[in-house]
Design an enzyme around this catalytic site. Structure first.
Site, PDB file in Angstrom:
ATOM      1  NE  ARG A  14      -3.600   2.396   2.489  1.00  0.00           N
ATOM      2  CZ  ARG A  14      -4.313   2.762   3.531  1.00  0.00           C
ATOM      3  NH1 ARG A  14      -4.394   1.964   4.594  1.00  0.00           N
ATOM      4  NH2 ARG A  14      -4.977   3.914   3.538  1.00  0.00           N
ATOM      5  CG  HIS A  15      -0.679   4.903  -1.123  1.00  0.00           C
ATOM      6  ND1 HIS A  15      -0.761   5.803  -0.089  1.00  0.00           N
ATOM      7  CD2 HIS A  15      -1.936   4.486  -1.373  1.00  0.00           C
ATOM      8  CE1 HIS A  15      -2.025   5.952   0.264  1.00  0.00           C
ATOM      9  NE2 HIS A  15      -2.767   5.145  -0.503  1.00  0.00           N
ATOM     10  NE  ARG A  73      -4.099   7.357  -2.750  1.00  0.00           N
ATOM     11  CZ  ARG A  73      -5.049   7.625  -3.644  1.00  0.00           C
ATOM     12  NH1 ARG A  73      -4.852   8.559  -4.560  1.00  0.00           N
ATOM     13  NH2 ARG A  73      -6.221   6.987  -3.605  1.00  0.00           N
ATOM     14  CD  GLU A 103      -8.921   1.918  -2.240  1.00  0.00           C
ATOM     15  OE1 GLU A 103      -9.239   0.854  -2.800  1.00  0.00           O
ATOM     16  OE2 GLU A 103      -8.440   1.969  -1.101  1.00  0.00           O
ATOM     17  CD1 TRP A 104     -15.438   0.881  -3.760  1.00  0.00           C
ATOM     18  CD2 TRP A 104     -14.741  -0.980  -2.736  1.00  0.00           C
ATOM     19  NE1 TRP A 104     -16.544   0.112  -3.464  1.00  0.00           N
ATOM     20  CE2 TRP A 104     -16.147  -1.029  -2.832  1.00  0.00           C
ATOM     21  CE3 TRP A 104     -14.080  -2.046  -2.118  1.00  0.00           C
ATOM     22  CZ2 TRP A 104     -16.909  -2.091  -2.329  1.00  0.00           C
ATOM     23  CZ3 TRP A 104     -14.826  -3.098  -1.621  1.00  0.00           C
ATOM     24  CH2 TRP A 104     -16.227  -3.118  -1.726  1.00  0.00           C
ATOM     25  CD  GLU A 105     -14.609   3.996 -10.152  1.00  0.00           C
ATOM     26  OE1 GLU A 105     -15.827   4.196 -10.360  1.00  0.00           O
ATOM     27  OE2 GLU A 105     -13.810   3.694 -11.045  1.00  0.00           O
ATOM     28  CE1 TYR A 106     -13.366   3.449  -0.735  1.00  0.00           C
ATOM     29  CE2 TYR A 106     -11.882   5.302  -1.017  1.00  0.00           C
ATOM     30  CZ  TYR A 106     -12.109   4.000  -0.622  1.00  0.00           C
ATOM     31  OH  TYR A 106     -11.080   3.244  -0.116  1.00  0.00           O
ATOM     32  NE  ARG A 185      -8.700  -3.963   4.785  1.00  0.00           N
ATOM     33  CZ  ARG A 185      -9.518  -3.051   5.326  1.00  0.00           C
ATOM     34  NH1 ARG A 185      -9.469  -1.789   4.930  1.00  0.00           N
ATOM     35  NH2 ARG A 185     -10.361  -3.394   6.260  1.00  0.00           N
ATOM     36  CG  HIS A 216       1.740 -28.143  -0.972  1.00  0.00           C
ATOM     37  ND1 HIS A 216       0.394 -28.081  -0.690  1.00  0.00           N
ATOM     38  CD2 HIS A 216       2.357 -28.412   0.201  1.00  0.00           C
ATOM     39  CE1 HIS A 216       0.188 -28.309   0.594  1.00  0.00           C
ATOM     40  NE2 HIS A 216       1.369 -28.510   1.172  1.00  0.00           N
TER      41      HIS A 216
HETATM   42  O1  LIG Z   1      -9.262   5.624   1.423  1.00  0.00           O
HETATM   43  C1  LIG Z   1      -8.928   4.556   1.815  1.00  0.00           C
HETATM   44  C2  LIG Z   1      -7.839   3.812   1.208  1.00  0.00           C
HETATM   45  O2  LIG Z   1      -7.276   4.506   0.128  1.00  0.00           O
HETATM   46  P1  LIG Z   1      -5.721   4.799   0.102  1.00  0.00           P
HETATM   47  O3  LIG Z   1      -5.401   5.764   1.201  1.00  0.00           O
HETATM   48  O4  LIG Z   1      -5.474   5.325  -1.279  1.00  0.00           O
HETATM   49  O5  LIG Z   1      -5.033   3.484   0.351  1.00  0.00           O
HETATM   50  C3  LIG Z   1      -9.587   3.925   2.960  1.00  0.00           C
HETATM   51  O6  LIG Z   1      -8.991   2.718   3.306  1.00  0.00           O
HETATM   52  C4  LIG Z   1      -9.614   4.898   4.099  1.00  0.00           C
HETATM   53  O7  LIG Z   1      -8.322   5.018   4.647  1.00  0.00           O
HETATM   54  C5  LIG Z   1     -10.619   4.589   5.166  1.00  0.00           C
HETATM   55  O8  LIG Z   1     -10.679   5.757   5.898  1.00  0.00           O
HETATM   56  C6  LIG Z   1     -10.258   3.510   6.083  1.00  0.00           C
HETATM   57  O9  LIG Z   1     -10.420   2.285   5.394  1.00  0.00           O
HETATM   58  C7  LIG Z   1     -11.145   3.562   7.323  1.00  0.00           C
HETATM   59  O10 LIG Z   1     -11.779   2.367   7.466  1.00  0.00           O
HETATM   60  P2  LIG Z   1     -12.338   1.878   8.853  1.00  0.00           P
HETATM   61  O11 LIG Z   1     -11.180   1.801   9.816  1.00  0.00           O
HETATM   62  O12 LIG Z   1     -12.887   0.534   8.515  1.00  0.00           O
HETATM   63  O13 LIG Z   1     -13.376   2.846   9.270  1.00  0.00           O
END
Ligand SMILES: O=C(COP(=O)(O)O)[C@@H](O)[C@H](O)[C@H](O)[C@H](O)COP(=O)(O)O
Length: 241
Positions: A14-15, A73, A103-106, A185, A216
């Site tokens: 992860r970055h 990043r 990343e997952w499109e939020y 993940r 194996h």
């Molecule tokens: O934005 C996220 C990942 O993107 P990146 O920083 O580019 O790797 C998320 O994972 C956030 O960081 C999110 O805030 C985090 O997953 C919080 O989750 P949780 O602890 O389950 O509330």
């Protein structure tokens, strides 16, 4: 004597830290750079991760492909990880940028915190208020777990093609994927055939590194390494230290 090449590995990274990974804000398309600390993190990680020292996890000649997310990043992280290597060693590594690692499109949740997302859903009377998770409910106007599964599976199929070829030819083949918290993940879960519709309960902090491989020496037995024994692989027992 024929030496058996080590079982192919997939190194997931992860970055490094960004302002939003630090604050916990959801970051998909927002193209943030690393913080100064994130730069330091990934430089230090690169020195540990790739090289010819006895404690380096990956030897440059065995690192065949790096597949990065297109985000700044991730690309910055890739460059910092390789910064200490001479150009001649970098030249042998195939560099790919793949949209499937983005990343997952939020959707509406870009830039928000988990607690704010839950509050927002409550206000709208949407399913999953106090118990919202991205895995189960996805994001409004963003991707669902099924959308993400489709592209992660496509990415895994590509990696398996590289790994299978290496296994068939008895060649070393480490591949590195540089991406993001949620997508990596998902990748780990799908690597071992698990659904991501429930929280796969893996942790991956910014700057974190994980290793996936096969049990194996068999491409049909994908597995996740739980320990750091990969730092001192048994295959190297006979090598002079
Ligand atoms: O934005 C996220 C990942 O993107 P990146 O920083 O580019 O790797 C998320 O994972 C956030 O960081 C999110 O805030 C985090 O997953 C919080 O989750 P949780 O602890 O389950 O509330």
């Amino acid at each position: 004597m024929t030496v058996t090449a080590r079982t192919p590995r997939l190194i997931i990274v992860r970055h490094g830290q960004t302002e939003w990974s630090k604050s916990g804000q959801y970051t998909s398309y927002t193209d943030l750079p690393l913080t100064d600390y994130g730069v330091h993190q990934m430089r230090a990680t690169g020195r540990m991760l790739v090289g010819y020292g006895v404690t380096n996890l990956v030897k440059p000649a065995e690192l065949k492909v790096i597949i990065s997310s297109p985000r700044k990043r991730a690309l910055q992280t890739r460059d910092l990880l390789l910064e200490a290597l001479p150009v001649s060693q970098k030249m042998g590594i195939r560099m790919e940028v793949d949209e499937d690692v983005r990343e997952w499109e939020y959707g509406n949740y870009e830039g928000m915190l988990t607690e704010d997302i839950k509050a927002e859903r409550k206000k709208k009377g949407l399913k999953g208020q106090d118990d919202w998770t991205i895995w189960e409910f996805g994001c409004e106007n963003g991707e669902t777990a099924d959308n993400v599964t489709e592209r992660v599976d496509r990415l895994i199929a590509k990696i398996r093609r590289y790994h299978k070829k290496a296994l068939d030819n008895n060649e070393f083949c480490d591949i590195m994927v540089i991406g993001h918290g949620h997508i990596l993940r998902c990748l780990a879960a799908r690597w071992v055939g698990k659904s991501i519709n429930t929280n796969p309960q893996f942790m991956l902090d910014a700057g974190g590194v994980g290793v996936l491989s096969y049990q194996h020496h068999n491409i049909d037995e994908p597995a996740i390494y739980l320990t750091g024994a990969f730092l001192v692989p048994v295959e190297e027992e006979g090598e002079s230290l």
